[in-house]
Design a protein around this motif. Structure first.
Motif, mmCIF file in Angstrom:
data_model
loop_
_atom_site.group_PDB
_atom_site.id
_atom_site.type_symbol
_atom_site.label_atom_id
_atom_site.label_comp_id
_atom_site.label_asym_id
_atom_site.label_seq_id
_atom_site.Cartn_x
_atom_site.Cartn_y
_atom_site.Cartn_z
ATOM 1 N N HIS A 170 0.865 -1.177 0.000
ATOM 2 C CA HIS A 170 0.000 0.000 0.000
ATOM 3 C C HIS A 170 0.901 1.226 0.000
ATOM 4 N N LYS A 171 0.904 1.960 -1.111
ATOM 5 C CA LYS A 171 1.728 3.164 -1.218
ATOM 6 C C LYS A 171 0.900 4.387 -0.836
ATOM 7 N N ASP A 172 1.592 5.442 -0.381
ATOM 8 C CA ASP A 172 0.912 6.696 -0.045
ATOM 9 C C ASP A 172 0.437 7.406 -1.304
ATOM 10 N N LEU A 173 -0.704 8.026 -1.220
ATOM 11 C CA LEU A 173 -1.274 8.857 -2.286
ATOM 12 C C LEU A 173 -1.351 8.130 -3.637
ATOM 13 N N ASN A 174 -1.675 6.861 -3.592
ATOM 14 C CA ASN A 174 -1.863 6.045 -4.800
ATOM 15 C C ASN A 174 -0.655 6.066 -5.745
ATOM 16 N N ALA A 175 0.552 6.190 -5.197
ATOM 17 C CA ALA A 175 1.757 6.138 -6.026
ATOM 18 C C ALA A 175 1.964 4.701 -6.511
ATOM 19 N N GLU A 176 2.530 4.595 -7.696
ATOM 20 C CA GLU A 176 2.755 3.272 -8.264
ATOM 21 C C GLU A 176 3.981 2.622 -7.617
ATOM 22 N N PRO A 177 3.893 1.338 -7.251
ATOM 23 C CA PRO A 177 5.067 0.665 -6.684
ATOM 24 C C PRO A 177 6.129 0.406 -7.759
ATOM 25 N N THR A 178 7.376 0.432 -7.338
ATOM 26 C CA THR A 178 8.467 0.142 -8.267
ATOM 27 C C THR A 178 8.513 -1.364 -8.528
ATOM 28 N N GLU A 179 9.331 -1.741 -9.478
ATOM 29 C CA GLU A 179 9.439 -3.157 -9.826
ATOM 30 C C GLU A 179 9.994 -3.968 -8.654
ATOM 31 N N PHE A 180 10.978 -3.391 -7.947
ATOM 32 C CA PHE A 180 11.563 -4.092 -6.803
ATOM 33 C C PHE A 180 10.527 -4.275 -5.690
ATOM 34 N N GLU A 181 9.716 -3.234 -5.446
ATOM 35 C CA GLU A 181 8.670 -3.327 -4.424
ATOM 36 C C GLU A 181 7.645 -4.395 -4.792
ATOM 37 N N GLU A 182 7.349 -4.503 -6.075
ATOM 38 C CA GLU A 182 6.423 -5.552 -6.520
ATOM 39 C C GLU A 182 7.022 -6.938 -6.298
ATOM 40 N N ASN A 183 8.338 -7.059 -6.489
ATOM 41 C CA ASN A 183 9.009 -8.337 -6.235
ATOM 42 C C ASN A 183 8.916 -8.726 -4.758
ATOM 43 N N VAL A 184 9.115 -7.736 -3.869
ATOM 44 C CA VAL A 184 9.030 -8.003 -2.429
ATOM 45 C C VAL A 184 7.594 -8.373 -2.055
ATOM 46 N N ALA A 185 6.615 -7.648 -2.611
ATOM 47 C CA ALA A 185 5.207 -7.956 -2.338
ATOM 48 C C ALA A 185 4.860 -9.358 -2.838
ATOM 49 N N GLN A 186 5.380 -9.722 -3.995
ATOM 50 C CA GLN A 186 5.142 -11.059 -4.537
ATOM 51 C C GLN A 186 5.763 -12.126 -3.639
ATOM 52 N N ALA A 187 6.957 -11.833 -3.103
ATOM 53 C CA ALA A 187 7.614 -12.786 -2.198
ATOM 54 C C ALA A 187 6.783 -12.983 -0.929
ATOM 55 N N LEU A 188 6.233 -11.883 -0.396
ATOM 56 C CA LEU A 188 5.358 -11.990 0.784
ATOM 57 C C LEU A 188 4.105 -12.798 0.462
ATOM 58 N N PHE A 189 3.546 -12.534 -0.695
ATOM 59 C CA PHE A 189 2.334 -13.251 -1.123
ATOM 60 C C PHE A 189 2.612 -14.746 -1.272
ATOM 61 N N ASP A 190 3.753 -15.076 -1.894
ATOM 62 C CA ASP A 190 4.134 -16.483 -2.060
ATOM 63 C C ASP A 190 4.351 -17.164 -0.709
ATOM 64 N N LEU A 191 4.995 -16.425 0.221
ATOM 65 C CA LEU A 191 5.213 -16.979 1.561
ATOM 66 C C LEU A 191 3.892 -17.295 2.242
ATOM 67 N N GLU A 192 2.942 -16.367 2.077
ATOM 68 C CA GLU A 192 1.637 -16.563 2.713
ATOM 69 C C GLU A 192 0.945 -17.809 2.161
ATOM 70 N N ASN A 193 1.109 -18.070 0.874
ATOM 71 C CA ASN A 193 0.433 -19.203 0.248
ATOM 72 C C ASN A 193 1.160 -20.534 0.442
ATOM 73 N N THR A 194 2.470 -20.495 0.636
ATOM 74 C CA THR A 194 3.216 -21.752 0.702
ATOM 75 C C THR A 194 3.637 -22.144 2.117
ATOM 76 N N ASN A 195 3.954 -21.178 2.970
ATOM 77 C CA ASN A 195 4.476 -21.481 4.300
ATOM 78 C C ASN A 195 3.334 -21.530 5.315
ATOM 79 N N GLN A 196 3.008 -22.719 5.797
ATOM 80 C CA GLN A 196 1.851 -22.887 6.672
ATOM 81 C C GLN A 196 2.049 -22.284 8.064
#
Length: 191
Positions: A9-35
Motif C-alpha cells: 500500500h503506497k501513499d497517495l496512490n503512487a505506483e510501486p516500483t518493480e523491486f517493491e512488486e518483487n518483495v510484495a510477490q515474495a510476501l504473497f508467495d510466503l503466505e500461500n506456501t508457508n503454513q
C-alpha cells in the motif's frame, strides 16, 4: 481476486516500483506456501522496499512496514526474515516501521510537536527497528579531533548468535537512512 498487489500500500496512490512488486510477490508467495506463518501474514502489508548497497558486493533489502503493523511483524520477524533471505539469496533483509519527522513549530505558534515525531526520536526508533531482535544496551558518542562524530552502539550479548554476521549491514543501512556513522559492538563481559 487476491493478488500480490494487496501486499503493498503506497501513499497517495503512487505506483510501486518493480523491486517493491518483487518483495510484495515474495510476501504473497510466503503466505500461500508457508503454513506456519500463513495466518500471521494474512492481514499484513508493506509501504515500500529499498535495495541498499552495504559494502562491496553486499546488498540489503529494507522493507518499510506501517507503524500500526510493526507489532504484528515483530511476532513473526525471525521466521519472516529467514524466509525472505532465502528468496533474495545473498541479500540481508531489514524490516523498519515507517515513521514521520515533523519540523519544529514556528516561533509564536501554539502548536506542539509530539516527541515521537522529532528527528532524534525517529532516528533512535529506526535504530531499534534495524537491530531487532537484538536489544540496544548502551550508546556512546565519540567526537574526533576533526569534528566528526561516531556513535558506538552496544547490543545485548544474548542475541550475538543471530546478529553477529549482520553488524556491517546494520551500520550500512542506518548510514543510508539517517546519514549518521554508527559502529555496532557487543560489550565485553568480564568473567
Amino acid at each position: 481476486m487476491y493478488t500480490a498487489a494487496q501486499k503493498i500500500h503506497k501513499d497517495l496512490n503512487a505506483e510501486p516500483t518493480e523491486f517493491e512488486e518483487n518483495v510484495a510477490q515474495a510476501l504473497f508467495d510466503l503466505e500461500n506456501t508457508n503454513q506456519e506463518i500463513k495466518s500471521d501474514l494474512k492481514d499484513l502489508y508493506i509501504n515500500s522496499a529499498l535495495q541498499i548497497d552495504v559494502s562491496g558486493s553486499k546488498k540489503a533489502v529494507v522493507i518499510h512496514v506501517p507503524y500500526r503493523l510493526r507489532k504484528s511483524f515483530r511476532k513473526i520477524h525471525l521466521r519472516l526474515v529467514r524466509e525472505l533471505e532465502k528468496k533474495f539469496s545473498g541479500k540481508e533483509v531489514v524490516v523498519i516501521a515507517t515513521r514521520r519527522i515533523v519540523r519544529p513549530p514556528k516561533k509564536g505558534s501554539a502548536a506542539q510537536r509530539p516527541r515521537s515525531r522529532t528527528l532524534t526520536a525517529v532516528h533512535d526508533a529506526m535504530l531499534e527497528d534495524i537491530v531487532y531482535p537484538a536489544e540496544i544496551v548502551g550508546k556512546r558518542i565519540r567526537y574526533r579531533l576533526d569534528g566528526t562524530k561516531i556513535m558506538k552502539i552496544f547490543l545485548d550479548p544474548k542475541a550475538k548468535n543471530d546478529t553477529e554476521n549482520k553488524l556491517e549491514t546494520f551500520s550500512g543501512v542506518y548510514r543510508k537512512l539517517s546519514g549518521k556513522d554508527v559502529v555496532f559492538e557487543f560489550p565485553i563481559t568480564e568473567a
